[in-house]
Write a protein that holds these residues in place. Structure first.
Motif, PDB file in Angstrom:
ATOM      1  N   VAL A  60       0.853  -1.181   0.000  1.00 59.06           N
ATOM      2  CA  VAL A  60       0.000   0.000   0.000  1.00 59.06           C
ATOM      3  C   VAL A  60       0.894   1.237   0.000  1.00 59.06           C
ATOM      4  O   VAL A  60       1.864   1.328   0.750  1.00 59.06           O
ATOM      5  N   TYR A  61       0.551   2.172  -0.889  1.00 64.54           N
ATOM      6  CA  TYR A  61       1.291   3.431  -1.046  1.00 64.54           C
ATOM      7  C   TYR A  61       0.401   4.550  -0.553  1.00 64.54           C
ATOM      8  O   TYR A  61      -0.757   4.676  -0.978  1.00 64.54           O
ATOM      9  N   LYS A  62       0.915   5.369   0.351  1.00 66.30           N
ATOM     10  CA  LYS A  62       0.109   6.421   0.949  1.00 66.30           C
ATOM     11  C   LYS A  62       0.999   7.592   1.373  1.00 66.30           C
ATOM     12  O   LYS A  62       2.234   7.532   1.259  1.00 66.30           O
ATOM     13  N   SER A  63       0.351   8.641   1.887  1.00 63.24           N
ATOM     14  CA  SER A  63       1.071   9.838   2.316  1.00 63.24           C
ATOM     15  C   SER A  63       1.657   9.652   3.715  1.00 63.24           C
ATOM     16  O   SER A  63       0.925   9.405   4.673  1.00 63.24           O
ATOM     17  N   ASP A  98      -5.708   9.770  -1.064  1.00 64.38           N
ATOM     18  CA  ASP A  98      -5.883   8.423  -1.615  1.00 64.38           C
ATOM     19  C   ASP A  98      -4.720   7.500  -1.277  1.00 64.38           C
ATOM     20  O   ASP A  98      -3.590   7.937  -1.065  1.00 64.38           O
ATOM     21  N   GLN A  99      -5.042   6.212  -1.207  1.00 64.32           N
ATOM     22  CA  GLN A  99      -4.074   5.155  -0.960  1.00 64.32           C
ATOM     23  C   GLN A  99      -4.190   4.134  -2.089  1.00 64.32           C
ATOM     24  O   GLN A  99      -5.277   3.890  -2.608  1.00 64.32           O
TER      25      GLN A  99
END
Length: 268
Positions: A60-63, A98-99
């Motif tokens: 998972v890619y997120k801020s 968004d993720q």
């Protein structure tokens, strides 16, 4: 850094947890994300720290800045003139909401976004035609190999680590025989720059929230267009626990479309 690579590979081979049910992240990768959102204002480059949590079957890619914002509230304290104090919460840094969940074995990509309610958008899995070159570089002591492609209307150069056997990377970039540590487009408008790697913390898990509403890309874009073109109508038809919300400044949503005229995805 070599120790972290060995730990990452060992954990990759050892654990066996299904991603769809949620799984513990094994490796945490940090990126510095740069994006020229407004092509009419090239001096205003959007910058944000991002993070990629990688498990055996998913990522998972997120801020990362949002994670920090959510855990630490910036406050100012001033006297109220009556022997007490007033605590005011300041505006926090704008971050990406968004993720992006990537399930390589199942060829499944889910984008989690929030438009009052949380939506899980099932997107077509990226079929990226990479051209792998012979050039290599070292990023924090990790050997990386060059690859190039055209994706979503941009020409990207990426650097991936063959010694890190994860078929994933920042944002929606994936499909190389190793973890993508760095990528950027040829116009210097979008960049994902490697900023470190470490074993994941126990609380870093990869799971799509059960409250998320499944949506197709078409349904989601209808909602997004309604929000940008007619914010009052959008809020009128979206209630949370029976409570109708309304924006105090609808023009903010309309102006966002004008400011963000250079999206990452120039083509579907």
């Amino acid at each position: 850094m070599k120790k972290y690579i060995l730990i990452a590979i060992a954990l990759f081979l050892f654990l066996n947890v299904r991603a769809q049910k949620g799984e513990q992240a094994l490796v945490t990768v940090f990126y510095r994300f740069h994006h020229l959102k407004d092509s009419l204002d090239k001096s205003n480059l959007y910058k944000e720290r991002m993070v990629l949590w990688i498990g055996k079957n998913a990522s998972v890619y997120k801020s990362y800045d949002k994670i920090v914002n959510d855990s630490i509230k910036k406050t100012t304290v001033q006297e109220d003139g009556k022997g007490g104090y007033i605590i005011n919460t300041s505006n926090r840094k704008k971050t990406t909401v968004d993720q992006i969940f990537n399930y390589p074995s199942d060829k499944k990509l889910i984008v989690l976004d929030k438009l009052i309610k949380t939506y899980a958008i099932n997107e077509t899995y990226p079929d990226i035609n990479w051209k792998i070159g012979q050039d290599t570089i070292l990023l924090s002591g990790i050997k990386c190999q060059k690859a190039e492609t055209t994706f979503k209307g941009r020409n990207y150069t990426a650097w991936f680590a063959p010694d890190l056997p994860y078929n994933t990377g920042p944002w929606k970039l994936c499909g190389l025989p190793g973890l993508i540590l760095q990528a950027y487009d040829d116009q210097n408008e979008v960049a994902f720059m490697f900023d470190g790697l470490k074993p994941a913390e126990p609380l870093e898990s990869i799971v799509v929230p059960s409250v998320a509403i499944a949506a197709s890309p078409a349904d989601y874009h209808k909602l997004l267009n309604l929000l940008r073109n007619d914010p009052s109508a959008f809020f009128a038809q979206n209630e949370v626990n029976g409570v109708r919300l309304s924006p105090n400044n609808p023009e903010i949503f309309k102006n966002a479309k004008k400011r963000d005229n250079n999206p990452i995805e120039l083509q579907p």
